[in-house]
Scaffold this motif. Structure first.
Motif, PDB file in Angstrom:
ATOM      1  N   TRP A 164       0.690  -1.219   0.114  1.00  0.00           N
ATOM      2  CA  TRP A 164      -0.161  -0.166   0.084  1.00  0.00           C
ATOM      3  C   TRP A 164       0.792   1.270  -0.022  1.00  0.00           C
ATOM      4  O   TRP A 164       0.556   2.253  -0.758  1.00  0.00           O
ATOM      5  CB  TRP A 164      -1.107  -0.023   1.330  1.00  0.00           C
ATOM      6  CG  TRP A 164      -1.916   1.103   1.358  1.00  0.00           C
ATOM      7  CD1 TRP A 164      -3.270   1.111   0.596  1.00  0.00           C
ATOM      8  CD2 TRP A 164      -1.788   2.489   1.825  1.00  0.00           C
ATOM      9  NE1 TRP A 164      -3.862   2.122   1.059  1.00  0.00           N
ATOM     10  CE2 TRP A 164      -2.925   2.879   1.973  1.00  0.00           C
ATOM     11  CE3 TRP A 164      -0.474   2.757   3.016  1.00  0.00           C
ATOM     12  CZ2 TRP A 164      -3.366   4.158   2.666  1.00  0.00           C
ATOM     13  CZ3 TRP A 164      -1.111   4.057   3.406  1.00  0.00           C
ATOM     14  CH2 TRP A 164      -2.289   4.661   3.319  1.00  0.00           C
ATOM     15  N   ILE A 165       1.881   1.191   0.918  1.00  0.00           N
ATOM     16  CA  ILE A 165       2.657   2.607   1.096  1.00  0.00           C
ATOM     17  C   ILE A 165       3.436   2.551  -0.371  1.00  0.00           C
ATOM     18  O   ILE A 165       3.592   3.670  -0.907  1.00  0.00           O
ATOM     19  CB  ILE A 165       3.890   2.282   2.204  1.00  0.00           C
ATOM     20  CG1 ILE A 165       3.071   2.449   3.225  1.00  0.00           C
ATOM     21  CG2 ILE A 165       5.068   3.482   1.870  1.00  0.00           C
ATOM     22  CD1 ILE A 165       3.934   2.200   4.665  1.00  0.00           C
ATOM     23  N   ASN A 166       3.889   1.687  -0.908  1.00  0.00           N
ATOM     24  CA  ASN A 166       4.542   1.645  -2.146  1.00  0.00           C
ATOM     25  C   ASN A 166       3.840   1.982  -3.311  1.00  0.00           C
ATOM     26  O   ASN A 166       4.249   2.711  -4.144  1.00  0.00           O
ATOM     27  CB  ASN A 166       5.263   0.307  -2.615  1.00  0.00           C
ATOM     28  CG  ASN A 166       6.546   0.170  -1.700  1.00  0.00           C
ATOM     29  OD1 ASN A 166       7.181   0.830  -1.148  1.00  0.00           O
ATOM     30  ND2 ASN A 166       6.803  -1.250  -1.242  1.00  0.00           N
ATOM     31  N   HIS A 167       2.423   1.598  -3.200  1.00  0.00           N
ATOM     32  CA  HIS A 167       1.510   2.028  -4.517  1.00  0.00           C
ATOM     33  C   HIS A 167       1.317   3.449  -4.397  1.00  0.00           C
ATOM     34  O   HIS A 167       1.070   4.130  -5.370  1.00  0.00           O
ATOM     35  CB  HIS A 167       0.287   1.217  -4.129  1.00  0.00           C
ATOM     36  CG  HIS A 167      -0.690   1.508  -5.181  1.00  0.00           C
ATOM     37  ND1 HIS A 167      -0.378   1.298  -6.526  1.00  0.00           N
ATOM     38  CD2 HIS A 167      -1.959   1.996  -5.150  1.00  0.00           C
ATOM     39  CE1 HIS A 167      -1.497   1.616  -7.427  1.00  0.00           C
ATOM     40  NE2 HIS A 167      -2.359   2.297  -6.247  1.00  0.00           N
ATOM     41  N   GLY A 168       1.197   4.051  -3.045  1.00  0.00           N
ATOM     42  CA  GLY A 168       1.280   5.402  -2.989  1.00  0.00           C
ATOM     43  C   GLY A 168      -0.313   6.238  -3.293  1.00  0.00           C
ATOM     44  O   GLY A 168      -0.077   7.621  -3.426  1.00  0.00           O
ATOM     45  N   ASN A 169      -1.366   5.468  -3.439  1.00  0.00           N
ATOM     46  CA  ASN A 169      -2.670   6.097  -3.926  1.00  0.00           C
ATOM     47  C   ASN A 169      -3.839   5.311  -3.319  1.00  0.00           C
ATOM     48  O   ASN A 169      -4.159   4.169  -3.868  1.00  0.00           O
ATOM     49  CB  ASN A 169      -2.850   6.411  -5.411  1.00  0.00           C
ATOM     50  CG  ASN A 169      -3.974   6.985  -5.771  1.00  0.00           C
ATOM     51  OD1 ASN A 169      -4.823   7.459  -5.087  1.00  0.00           O
ATOM     52  ND2 ASN A 169      -4.323   6.777  -6.951  1.00  0.00           N
ATOM     53  N   HIS A 216       5.903   7.063   8.120  1.00  0.00           N
ATOM     54  CA  HIS A 216       6.179   7.561   6.581  1.00  0.00           C
ATOM     55  C   HIS A 216       5.344   8.844   6.404  1.00  0.00           C
ATOM     56  O   HIS A 216       4.383   9.099   6.641  1.00  0.00           O
ATOM     57  CB  HIS A 216       5.176   6.511   5.818  1.00  0.00           C
ATOM     58  CG  HIS A 216       5.496   6.675   4.295  1.00  0.00           C
ATOM     59  ND1 HIS A 216       4.848   7.522   3.543  1.00  0.00           N
ATOM     60  CD2 HIS A 216       6.093   5.709   3.543  1.00  0.00           C
ATOM     61  CE1 HIS A 216       5.214   7.573   2.196  1.00  0.00           C
ATOM     62  NE2 HIS A 216       6.009   6.366   2.233  1.00  0.00           N
ATOM     63  N   ASP A 265       3.999  10.731   4.130  1.00  0.00           N
ATOM     64  CA  ASP A 265       2.852  10.747   3.101  1.00  0.00           C
ATOM     65  C   ASP A 265       1.733  10.253   3.512  1.00  0.00           C
ATOM     66  O   ASP A 265       0.563  10.379   2.920  1.00  0.00           O
ATOM     67  CB  ASP A 265       3.364  10.507   1.958  1.00  0.00           C
ATOM     68  CG  ASP A 265       4.404  11.069   1.284  1.00  0.00           C
ATOM     69  OD1 ASP A 265       4.690  12.361   1.596  1.00  0.00           O
ATOM     70  OD2 ASP A 265       5.175  10.694   0.527  1.00  0.00           O
ATOM     71  N   VAL A 266       1.719   9.399   4.950  1.00  0.00           N
ATOM     72  CA  VAL A 266       0.337   8.950   5.360  1.00  0.00           C
ATOM     73  C   VAL A 266      -0.284   9.658   6.224  1.00  0.00           C
ATOM     74  O   VAL A 266       0.371  10.230   7.419  1.00  0.00           O
ATOM     75  CB  VAL A 266       0.969   7.295   6.033  1.00  0.00           C
ATOM     76  CG1 VAL A 266      -0.453   6.764   6.380  1.00  0.00           C
ATOM     77  CG2 VAL A 266       1.573   6.617   4.863  1.00  0.00           C
ATOM     78  N   ILE A 311      -3.237   7.919   1.645  1.00  0.00           N
ATOM     79  CA  ILE A 311      -2.136   8.395   1.145  1.00  0.00           C
ATOM     80  C   ILE A 311      -2.472   8.817  -0.565  1.00  0.00           C
ATOM     81  O   ILE A 311      -3.275   8.449  -0.989  1.00  0.00           O
ATOM     82  CB  ILE A 311      -1.045   7.155   1.030  1.00  0.00           C
ATOM     83  CG1 ILE A 311       0.604   7.560   0.547  1.00  0.00           C
ATOM     84  CG2 ILE A 311      -1.495   6.081  -0.002  1.00  0.00           C
ATOM     85  CD1 ILE A 311       1.396   6.375   0.683  1.00  0.00           C
ATOM     86  N   GLY A 312      -1.688   9.949  -0.701  1.00  0.00           N
ATOM     87  CA  GLY A 312      -1.945  10.580  -1.912  1.00  0.00           C
ATOM     88  C   GLY A 312      -2.890  11.982  -1.667  1.00  0.00           C
ATOM     89  O   GLY A 312      -3.609  11.809  -0.753  1.00  0.00           O
TER      90      GLY A 312
END
Length: 161
Positions: A87-92, A111, A113-114, A144-145
């Motif tokens: 999920w973190i690596n996907h980023g959206n 993280h 961006d979360v 995230i995003g």
């Protein structure tokens, strides 16, 4: 008095023999007002209230399948680490995870961006049979995003951090 929602659960009444079969309640999706390209940890055939175009169940294996677009993730609480990492690596996307003293939660917390909303301790999940049921762990909504985090801010579900 029953806590059962008037939703069609006929196609989801599958007992996987695990305690991981607790589904996100509909009010979360109503408050966020988002549509998802994919629900990556879905029961077979999806949940009728989750606004997703595609559903990945244990059969399709959401960890092995490529994720595209905005994802919804309510991972198995018995083994969340690989789901959180992907999920973190996907980023959206958005997700619902246990707030615990654990390495996967710490990774989320650290993280940059979360975003998080601590959900009420009285949160009730949906079971495969359509009953509502609490769990023993506190739960957080994660995003995230930029668009997802903005939806969290506008949702009224709680303070975003």
């Amino acid at each position: 008095m029953s806590n059962r929602l008037d939703l069609d659960f006929g196609h989801n009444e599958i007992d996987h023999g695990t305690s991981d079969d607790y589904y996100t309640p509909p009010f979360i999706f109503e408050a966020l007002e988002l549509r998802y390209d994919i629900d990556v940890c879905s029961p077979p055939n999806g949940s009728p209230w989750i606004p997703a175009d595609r559903f990945l169940s244990i059969i399709e294996d959401g960890l092995e399948t490529a994720w595209e677009g905005r994802v919804w993730m309510n991972p198995p609480y018995s083994k969340p680490t690989p789901w959180i990492d992907k999920w973190i690596n996907h980023g959206n996307g958005m997700g619902l995870v246990a707030s615990s003293r654990s390495a996967p939660f710490n990774r989320l917390w650290e993280h940059a961006d979360v975003a998080f909303i601590l959900l009420p301790s009285t949160l009730k999940f949906m079971t495969p049979s359509g009953e509502s049921k609490g769990i023993f762990m506190p739960t957080v909504l994660i995003g995230i995003g930029a668009e997802n985090i903005e939806a969290m801010r506008l949702s009224g579900l709680g303070r975003v951090r």
